[in-house]
Structures are given as structure tokens and as C-alpha cells.
Design a protein around this motif. Structure first.
Motif, PDB file in Angstrom:
ATOM      1  N   GLN A 169       0.802  -1.084  -0.021  1.00 12.86           N
ATOM      2  CA  GLN A 169       0.207  -0.091  -0.147  1.00 12.86           C
ATOM      3  C   GLN A 169       0.952   1.292  -0.108  1.00 12.86           C
ATOM      4  OE1 GLN A 169      -2.804   0.293   3.331  1.00 12.86           O
ATOM      5  NE2 GLN A 169      -3.743   2.089   2.327  1.00 12.86           N
ATOM      6  N   VAL A 170       0.333   2.247  -0.798  1.00 10.38           N
ATOM      7  CA  VAL A 170       1.115   3.453  -0.945  1.00 10.38           C
ATOM      8  C   VAL A 170       0.293   4.544  -0.287  1.00 10.38           C
ATOM      9  CG1 VAL A 170       2.267   5.108  -2.731  1.00 10.38           C
ATOM     10  CG2 VAL A 170       2.358   2.799  -2.812  1.00 10.38           C
ATOM     11  N   GLN A 171       0.699   5.589   0.607  1.00  8.64           N
ATOM     12  CA  GLN A 171       0.052   6.803   1.069  1.00  8.64           C
ATOM     13  C   GLN A 171       0.519   7.842  -0.105  1.00  8.64           C
ATOM     14  OE1 GLN A 171       1.756   4.911   3.460  1.00  8.64           O
ATOM     15  NE2 GLN A 171      -0.144   3.850   3.323  1.00  8.64           N
ATOM     16  N   LEU A 172      -0.645   8.572  -0.588  1.00  3.24           N
ATOM     17  CA  LEU A 172      -0.583   9.621  -1.614  1.00  3.24           C
ATOM     18  C   LEU A 172      -1.099  10.929  -0.919  1.00  3.24           C
ATOM     19  CD1 LEU A 172      -1.869   7.778  -4.510  1.00  3.24           C
ATOM     20  CD2 LEU A 172       0.535   7.892  -3.784  1.00  3.24           C
ATOM     21  N   VAL A 173      -0.368  12.202  -1.040  1.00  2.00           N
ATOM     22  CA  VAL A 173      -0.715  13.391  -0.677  1.00  2.00           C
ATOM     23  C   VAL A 173      -0.790  14.271  -1.846  1.00  2.00           C
ATOM     24  CG1 VAL A 173      -0.343  15.340   0.916  1.00  2.00           C
ATOM     25  CG2 VAL A 173      -0.042  13.132   1.646  1.00  2.00           C
ATOM     26  N   ASP A 174      -1.774  14.818  -2.533  1.00  2.00           N
ATOM     27  CA  ASP A 174      -1.697  15.546  -3.581  1.00  2.00           C
ATOM     28  C   ASP A 174      -2.167  16.710  -2.997  1.00  2.00           C
ATOM     29  OD1 ASP A 174      -4.547  13.706  -4.579  1.00  2.00           O
ATOM     30  OD2 ASP A 174      -4.430  14.911  -2.697  1.00  2.00           O
ATOM     31  N   SER A 175      -1.252  18.067  -3.578  1.00  2.33           N
ATOM     32  CA  SER A 175      -1.163  19.331  -3.247  1.00  2.33           C
ATOM     33  C   SER A 175      -1.122  20.189  -4.532  1.00  2.33           C
ATOM     34  CB  SER A 175      -0.197  19.591  -2.410  1.00  2.33           C
ATOM     35  OG  SER A 175       0.909  19.310  -2.798  1.00  2.33           O
ATOM     36  N   ASN A 216      -5.259   1.277  -6.958  1.00  4.91           N
ATOM     37  CA  ASN A 216      -5.581   0.917  -5.725  1.00  4.91           C
ATOM     38  C   ASN A 216      -5.250   1.863  -4.807  1.00  4.91           C
ATOM     39  OD1 ASN A 216      -3.134  -1.231  -7.408  1.00  4.91           O
ATOM     40  ND2 ASN A 216      -4.832  -2.256  -6.208  1.00  4.91           N
ATOM     41  N   ASP A 217      -4.635   2.890  -4.762  1.00  2.62           N
ATOM     42  CA  ASP A 217      -4.531   3.973  -3.470  1.00  2.62           C
ATOM     43  C   ASP A 217      -4.614   5.134  -4.329  1.00  2.62           C
ATOM     44  OD1 ASP A 217      -1.741   1.644  -3.312  1.00  2.62           O
ATOM     45  OD2 ASP A 217      -3.225   2.066  -1.648  1.00  2.62           O
ATOM     46  N   TRP A 218      -5.240   6.154  -3.327  1.00  5.44           N
ATOM     47  CA  TRP A 218      -5.794   7.318  -3.933  1.00  5.44           C
ATOM     48  C   TRP A 218      -5.176   8.628  -2.808  1.00  5.44           C
ATOM     49  CZ3 TRP A 218      -8.417   8.687  -8.227  1.00  5.44           C
ATOM     50  CH2 TRP A 218      -8.816   7.481  -9.068  1.00  5.44           C
ATOM     51  N   LYS A 261      -1.260   2.572  -8.955  1.00  2.76           N
ATOM     52  CA  LYS A 261      -1.146   1.108  -9.232  1.00  2.76           C
ATOM     53  C   LYS A 261      -0.217   0.429  -9.924  1.00  2.76           C
ATOM     54  CE  LYS A 261      -3.804   1.277 -13.869  1.00  2.76           C
ATOM     55  NZ  LYS A 261      -3.562   0.053 -14.556  1.00  2.76           N
ATOM     56  N   TYR A 262      -0.033  -1.035 -10.124  1.00  2.64           N
ATOM     57  CA  TYR A 262       1.139  -1.547 -10.462  1.00  2.64           C
ATOM     58  C   TYR A 262       1.198  -2.269 -12.013  1.00  2.64           C
ATOM     59  CZ  TYR A 262       2.681   0.093  -6.221  1.00  2.64           C
ATOM     60  OH  TYR A 262       2.759   0.711  -4.776  1.00  2.64           O
ATOM     61  N   SER A 263       0.213  -1.746 -12.698  1.00  3.66           N
ATOM     62  CA  SER A 263       0.083  -2.260 -14.059  1.00  3.66           C
ATOM     63  C   SER A 263      -0.365  -1.094 -14.830  1.00  3.66           C
ATOM     64  CB  SER A 263      -1.001  -3.305 -13.933  1.00  3.66           C
ATOM     65  OG  SER A 263      -1.466  -3.739 -15.317  1.00  3.66           O
ATOM     66  N   MET A 264       0.253  -1.370 -16.057  1.00  2.52           N
ATOM     67  CA  MET A 264       0.058   0.028 -17.135  1.00  2.52           C
ATOM     68  C   MET A 264      -1.252  -0.336 -17.683  1.00  2.52           C
ATOM     69  SD  MET A 264       2.340   1.648 -19.844  1.00  2.52           S
ATOM     70  CE  MET A 264       2.382   0.089 -21.115  1.00  2.52           C
ATOM     71  N   THR A 265      -2.041  -1.652 -17.548  1.00  2.39           N
ATOM     72  CA  THR A 265      -3.170  -1.803 -18.280  1.00  2.39           C
ATOM     73  C   THR A 265      -4.199  -1.130 -18.062  1.00  2.39           C
ATOM     74  OG1 THR A 265      -2.287  -4.155 -18.486  1.00  2.39           O
ATOM     75  CG2 THR A 265      -4.730  -3.818 -18.969  1.00  2.39           C
ATOM     76  N   ALA A 266      -5.064  -0.666 -19.219  1.00  2.00           N
ATOM     77  CA  ALA A 266      -6.455   0.225 -18.737  1.00  2.00           C
ATOM     78  C   ALA A 266      -6.306   1.230 -17.918  1.00  2.00           C
ATOM     79  CB  ALA A 266      -7.453  -0.970 -18.321  1.00  2.00           C
ATOM     80  N   ARG A 324       7.776   2.106   0.152  1.00  2.00           N
ATOM     81  CA  ARG A 324       9.062   1.584  -0.804  1.00  2.00           C
ATOM     82  C   ARG A 324       8.598   1.350  -2.111  1.00  2.00           C
ATOM     83  NH1 ARG A 324      11.373  -3.241   2.433  1.00  2.00           N
ATOM     84  NH2 ARG A 324       9.096  -3.867   2.765  1.00  2.00           N
ATOM     85  N   THR A 325       7.471   1.191  -2.472  1.00  2.00           N
ATOM     86  CA  THR A 325       7.054   0.632  -4.026  1.00  2.00           C
ATOM     87  C   THR A 325       6.747   1.819  -4.581  1.00  2.00           C
ATOM     88  OG1 THR A 325       4.813   0.228  -3.103  1.00  2.00           O
ATOM     89  CG2 THR A 325       6.351  -1.844  -3.059  1.00  2.00           C
ATOM     90  N   PHE A 326       6.705   3.060  -4.191  1.00  2.00           N
ATOM     91  CA  PHE A 326       5.992   4.452  -4.848  1.00  2.00           C
ATOM     92  C   PHE A 326       6.751   4.402  -6.238  1.00  2.00           C
ATOM     93  CE2 PHE A 326       3.531   7.773  -6.044  1.00  2.00           C
ATOM     94  CZ  PHE A 326       4.283   8.784  -6.196  1.00  2.00           C
TER      95      PHE A 326
END
Length: 124
Positions: free
Chosen positions: A1-7, A112-114, A99-104, A27-29
Motif C-alpha cells: 500500500q502507498v500513501q498519497l498526498v496531492d497538493s 489501488n491507492d488514492w 497502481k502496479y500495472s499499465m493496463t487500462a 517503498r514501492t512508490f
């Protein structure tokens, strides 16, 4: 899981510019496929732009091509959306997602994460 902060949102006049940032933790971002979506009042959340983990591929919805640029700096765990020549129709809450796929890549249900969103208002 990734935590995202948009600004980076705000009020800007038509023709102006803004740069949005999406800061990711975890670590996966740096290996994530990251997209930007937006939701205007009374409308659904729509795809805006996306970028692969290595920046080799970038995708845009037709209405922003030539005006918006997506980029990333993996050393800073940040993805950017440079928005130029803004129009009133660009007014919306903007969200980054991972997410971890380029598909669609246009399908928001596959991310997955927002982030929580940042408001962009284009008005004179």
C-alpha cells in the motif's frame, strides 16, 4: 500500500498555470504507475494523465494534450502535473492515484491507492 498526498491546487485565471504534486510514501512508490484524475461538480471522476514508473510512457486525455504535462522524480517520491493554458472547464478536484500495472490506465476502478484531492478553480 502507498500513501498519497496531492497538493498544489488553487484559484487561477483562464490562461494561467498551476503545478500539482503527488507525494508518495512507501517503498514501492517509485515502481508504481501513477495517474491523475479529476472530478467536476455533478460529474464523475475522469482520467487526466498517467505515467509509468520509469517515465518512458505518458498518457493524456484528449482535452488536456498540449496543455498539461505529467512528470515524476523518483528520488523525491513525487509525481507532478504541470497545467498550462488553463480553462474554466478544467475546474475540478484533482486526485492522484497509484497502481502496479499499465493496463487500462483510464479505468479508475483499477487504481489501488488514492490521494484526498486538491481543488483547482479556473475563473476570472
Amino acid at each position: 500500500q502507498v500513501q498519497l498526498v496531492d497538493s498544489g491546487g488553487g484559484l487561477v485565471q483562464p490562461g494561467g498555470s498551476l503545478r500539482l504534486s503527488c507525494a508518495g510514501s512507501g517503498r514501492t512508490f517509485s515502481s508504481a504507475f501513477v495517474g491523475w484524475f479529476r472530478q467536476a461538480p455533478g460529474k464523475g471522476r475522469e482520467f487526466v494523465a498517467a505515467i509509468t514508473w520509469d517515465s518512458r510512457n505518458r498518457f493524456y486525455t484528449n482535452s488536456v494534450k498540449g496543455r498539461f504535462t505529467i512528470s515524476r522524480d523518483n528520488a523525491k517520491n513525487t509525481v507532478y502535473l504541470q497545467m498550462d493554458s488553463l480553462e474554466p472547464e478544467d475546474t475540478a478536484v484533482y486526485y492522484c492515484a497509484a497502481k502496479y500495472s499499465m493496463t487500462a490506465y483510464e479505468r479508475r476502478d483499477l487504481y489501488n491507492d488514492w490521494g484526498r484531492g486538491t481543488q483547482v478553480t479556473v475563473s476570472s
